[in-house]
Design an enzyme around this catalytic site. Structure first.
Site, short mmCIF file in Angstrom:
data_model
loop_
_atom_site.label_atom_id
_atom_site.label_comp_id
_atom_site.label_asym_id
_atom_site.label_seq_id
_atom_site.Cartn_x
_atom_site.Cartn_y
_atom_site.Cartn_z
N VAL A 498 0.82 -1.22 0.00
CA VAL A 498 0.00 0.00 0.00
C VAL A 498 0.85 1.27 0.00
O VAL A 498 2.05 1.24 0.29
CB VAL A 498 -0.97 0.01 1.21
CG1 VAL A 498 -1.89 -1.18 1.16
CG2 VAL A 498 -0.19 0.01 2.53
N GLU A 499 0.19 2.40 -0.34
CA GLU A 499 0.83 3.72 -0.43
C GLU A 499 2.07 3.69 -1.32
O GLU A 499 3.10 4.27 -1.00
CB GLU A 499 1.17 4.25 0.97
CG GLU A 499 -0.07 4.63 1.78
CD GLU A 499 0.24 5.37 3.06
OE1 GLU A 499 1.41 5.79 3.24
OE2 GLU A 499 -0.68 5.53 3.87
N GLY A 500 1.96 3.00 -2.44
CA GLY A 500 3.07 2.88 -3.37
C GLY A 500 3.78 1.57 -3.14
O GLY A 500 4.54 1.43 -2.17
#
Length: 819
Positions: A498-500
């Site tokens: 997540v988040e990249g």
């Protein structure tokens, strides 16, 4: 004479280049040298070299001449071949700020800037919250019940979280929030994550990228006054919809749309947007009451102007709006936090629902990048560090409790190695986390460092948990209420993704964005290619080009001479046991910057697709930063001698990693001669950095196997259970094992037998008869053995399952306290 003069010319030039002297000073030096050579009747060749050098340098030192003869011609070619930067790329590049990462890209970091940064600290209110509500919430959580049976937090936990405003850590007090600092926010997430990942994720998401932060930074006063108090007290539960099936890491390619139109809102015709979206992986979506939504806005009827494609936009959509569907959920592996899809079909919203109002249409991407530049440095790094800290606490304790071949397994060299990795990585991860949080609280929004931190600390957590699983062996692979590693091990890919996703973050963002944002000249060169004012652009390009050339030549000289002297030509800002590491980082910073420029020159625009090389350079930047963080932590904690093994292990591992990754980059340059020369300049003494020694690893591992101040500092900020649950039993057994270790040694020396859970009654009885121990000591030894067996035992489940309620485990009986 001639050779001496030639050497003086070379040495003087290198000295000036090393110190980044201006072209005027270099020209004056060369002119004085040439005049001296003529006066001393040196050879004509030497005089001719000096005269030509003065002529060339003189032309280059006079900007109008330099522009007319050199830089304008280069600029014309550069402007023609330079690829255009898309709006989304530009917004991503311009998001946030640069901080210590820019110093590392300078090739000569200003250490006082780092050492003058405040020490990490929590306010009295934040510490009270950790000691009160957070501690209480941790005691309410049962990971096995949450993940395997309930698949959710208990109603009691949900209510407690809302009542104590856990969702409002980033919301200012004037809006009813807790108003915590970045350090306070991270401390709460870290402590919760050390107890239960589900609760940590549930709390951290509203305090990270989402409606709360976007409202505070970009919302209208009306939106802030209405929504922030409701978010703070839990009346509204937020989620944020960004990822869709067709747009994951490439969020800018989303197909979710909002068409500007007129519709009926509260019985009146209103200008607004008709939304259609299909998002997935949205945390808290199944229980959310308010959706923060990213979509692409279009104006096909020209109701707002001539432009049809308005760009990415962010809006707040109440879940009870007609057409919204949040009725299903996902089950993230190893965890039970609420996560699921959100869909909208022909959902009409008025313009007032856009975050920031109608004037913010099309600004969504820059808003998201702005928020992510800070938020990404808090939540996931806190979660990753918590995992590493708990591995340090529990794996060290288990390795001391568990015996094989009559000794604790932690004393075997094969186990010492992963124990040292766990402890060393934990020390380095926590140092990097705290340093970055301090920068956030000083007002920075370090977009490059936040990406770096998210990648390195989630990967570090994966390494620590993998090592912990190896040490625990069978204890770690049998699921049940007494397995304190299983869920964390299974949930690792969540934070990695997540988040990249980490592959993307490492190969494309950390160095790709870092080199443009932090390089002192590259962004100026790129900007000049797209400036509409040609005259102004040419002047900026000229200044940037020759600044860039001087920067590269300086880093060449610094890399070579600092490599020869192990950084000995520079001074350390402090005088202590780690001073030489400052000088070595000075060398590696210069080497990093020099190699960067060689790579950019060789590959040009094609470097964008050299993701393996970019990934290696990202690792170099990451470990330069984390090594600096280790040095700062050692200073901030008062230079404790007990922490020296941890700091040295982390520094040696980072320096060795930097060296190996730089060598890997150099090896892939296209020209063999260039490879040889770059390698010689960068590492003139060959590979001079080595991984931590076995002896150092032993010292680090022993920190985890005993009760000491270094261990206390390493695991500080985590939840310490004293109950008879999975982790509480480990903590109790560890304390008991250390308390009775000397008594057991006496018994072993007297009877040539090792005390175990199965013979402790017999051996302690003999020891009492011999006067070696008394009854109280015998009871303590047997209690320690009982606790050890309780820790070592794994869960058993009735079979067939219809014989018992599903999910109910039975733990094999340990010897009773009376044994």
């Amino acid at each position: 004479m001639n050779w001496l003069l030639a050497l003086l010319l070379l040495a003087g030039t290198l000295f000036l280049v090393y110190h980044r002297s201006s072209l005027v000073i270099v020209t004056l030096f060369t002119a004085i040298f040439t005049a001296a050579a003529i006066w001393l009747k040196a050879s004509m060749l030497l005089v001719l070299i000096g005269a030509i050098s003065v002529l060339i340098l003189g032309i280059l030192a006079i900007q109008p001449l330099r522009k007319a003869l050199v830089s304008n011609h280069i600029f014309a070619v550069f402007r023609r071949i330079m690829p255009s930067i898309s709006d989304t790329e530009r917004e991503a590049l311009e998001a946030g700020t640069v901080w210590w990462d820019a110093e590392l890209f300078s090739g000569r970091p200003k250490w006082n800037k780092l050492l003058d940064a405040p020490k990490p600290s929590l306010s009295e209110r934040e510490q009270a919250f950790l000691d009160g509500p957070v501690e209480t919430l941790c005691k309410m959580l049962d990971a096995w019940e949450i993940v395997e049976n309930r698949r959710d937090l208990s109603e009691e936990a949900w209510q407690f979280i809302k009542e104590h405003r856990f969702f409002s850590m980033i919301i200012p007090e004037e809006h009813g929030g807790l108003g915590f600092s970045a350090q306070g926010n991270s401390a709460v997430v870290t402590k919760l994550a050390s107890c239960d990942v589900t609760a940590a994720v549930t709390v951290m998401v509203p305090n990270s990228l989402g409606p709360g932060e976007l409202l505070m930074d970009f919302g209208t006063e009306q939106q802030k006054n209405y929504y922030l108090p409701r978010l703070a007290d839990g009346r509204e539960i937020p989620c944020f919809g960004l990822t869709s099936p067709s747009a994951g890491s490439d969020a800018a390619s989303m197909v979710d749309s909002g068409i500007v139109c007129k519709g009926i809102y509260q019985g009146e015709e209103t200008l607004g947007l008709r939304l259609n979206w299909n998002k997935r992986y949205i945390t808290l979506a199944p229980v959310a009451t308010l959706i923060g939504l990213a979509f692409k806005a279009y104006d096909p009827e020209g109701l707002l102007g001539d432009k049809e494609d308005l760009g990415i936009t962010c809006a707040l959509v109440p879940v009870d709006t007609p057409g919204v569907d949040n009725s299903t959920r996902h089950f993230p592996i190893g965890s039970a936090f609420m996560n699921g899809p959100t869909r909208g079909n022909d959902v009409f919203i008025p313009m007032d629902y856009i975050i920031g109002g109608q004037q913010r249409i099309g600004q969504g991407w820059s808003m998201l990048m702005h928020a992510l530049s800070a938020g990404r440095a808090i939540s996931l790094p806190g979660l990753g560090t918590a995992g590493a800290k708990m591995c340090s606490r529990l794996t060290g304790a288990y390795a001391r409790i568990r015996r094989q071949f009559k000794i604790p397994i932690g004393y075997f060299e094969g186990v010492e190695e992963p124990l040292a990795r766990i402890a060393g990585n934990t020390y380095r991860m926590d140092a990097a986390r705290l340093l970055t949080l301090v920068s956030l609280d000083e007002g920075e929004k370090p977009s490059v460092l936040s990406a770096l931190l998210k990648y390195q600390l989630t990967e570090g957590n994966r390494q620590c948990i993998n090592d912990a699983m190896d040490i625990h062996g069978g204890k770690g692979i049998i699921q049940g209420p007494n397995n304190y590693l299983g869920h964390a091990y299974m949930a690792i890919p969540i934070a990695i993704t997540v988040e990249g996703a980490n592959i993307l973050t490492r190969c494309m963002i950390v160095f790709g964005q870092g080199v443009i944002r932090c390089h002192p000249w590259l962004l100026l060169e790129m900007e000049s290619a797209s400036m509409p004012d040609i005259k102004k652009a040419a002047s900026q390009f000229d200044r940037a080009l020759f600044g860039h050339i001087g920067y590269t030549l300086s880093n060449l000289a610094r890399s070579f001479f600092l490599g020869l002297t192990n950084g000995g030509l520079t001074r350390a800002p402090v005088s202590n046991e780690l001073s030489h590491y400052y000088r070595r980082i000075n060398h590696l910073s210069a080497a990093f910057c020099f190699v960067n420029d060689i790579v950019l020159t060789v590959f040009g625009g094609g470097f964008k697709f050299k993701e393996k090389i970019s990934g290696r350079l990202a690792d170099v930047l990451s470990h330069l930063y984390m090594a600096c963080a280790v040095l700062k932590r050692f200073e901030d904690t008062g230079r404790p001698a007990e922490d020296l093994p941890l700091a040295r292990w982390a520094l040696r591992d980072s320096l060795y990693t930097i060296q190996e990754q730089l060598v890997g980059v150099i090896r892939h340059l296209r020209n063999p001669l260039l490879v040889f020369c770059t390698r010689l300049i960068t590492f003139p003494r060959g590979r001079q950095y080595h991984p931590p020694s076995d002896y150092l690893g032993k010292r680090v591992a022993r920190i985890l196997l005993s009760d000491n101040k270094a261990r206390d500092r390493l695991i500080e900020g985590t939840f310490h259970s004293e109950a008879d649950d999975a982790t509480g039993l480990v903590n109790q057994a560890f304390v008991a094992a250390l308390a009775t270790a000397d008594l057991e040694k006496q018994i072993r020396a007297s009877f040539k037998r090792v005390v175990s859970p199965y013979n402790c009654k017999e051996l302690t009885g003999l020891a009492m008869q011999s006067g070696i121990i008394d009854q109280q000591q015998a009871d303590a030894i047997c209690e320690a053995q009982r606790l050890a067996l309780a820790v070592i035992n794994v869960d058993e489940f009735p079979w067939p399952p219809e014989h018992a309620e599903l999910g109910t485990a039975e733990t094999p009986a340990a010897p009773s306290k009376a044994a």
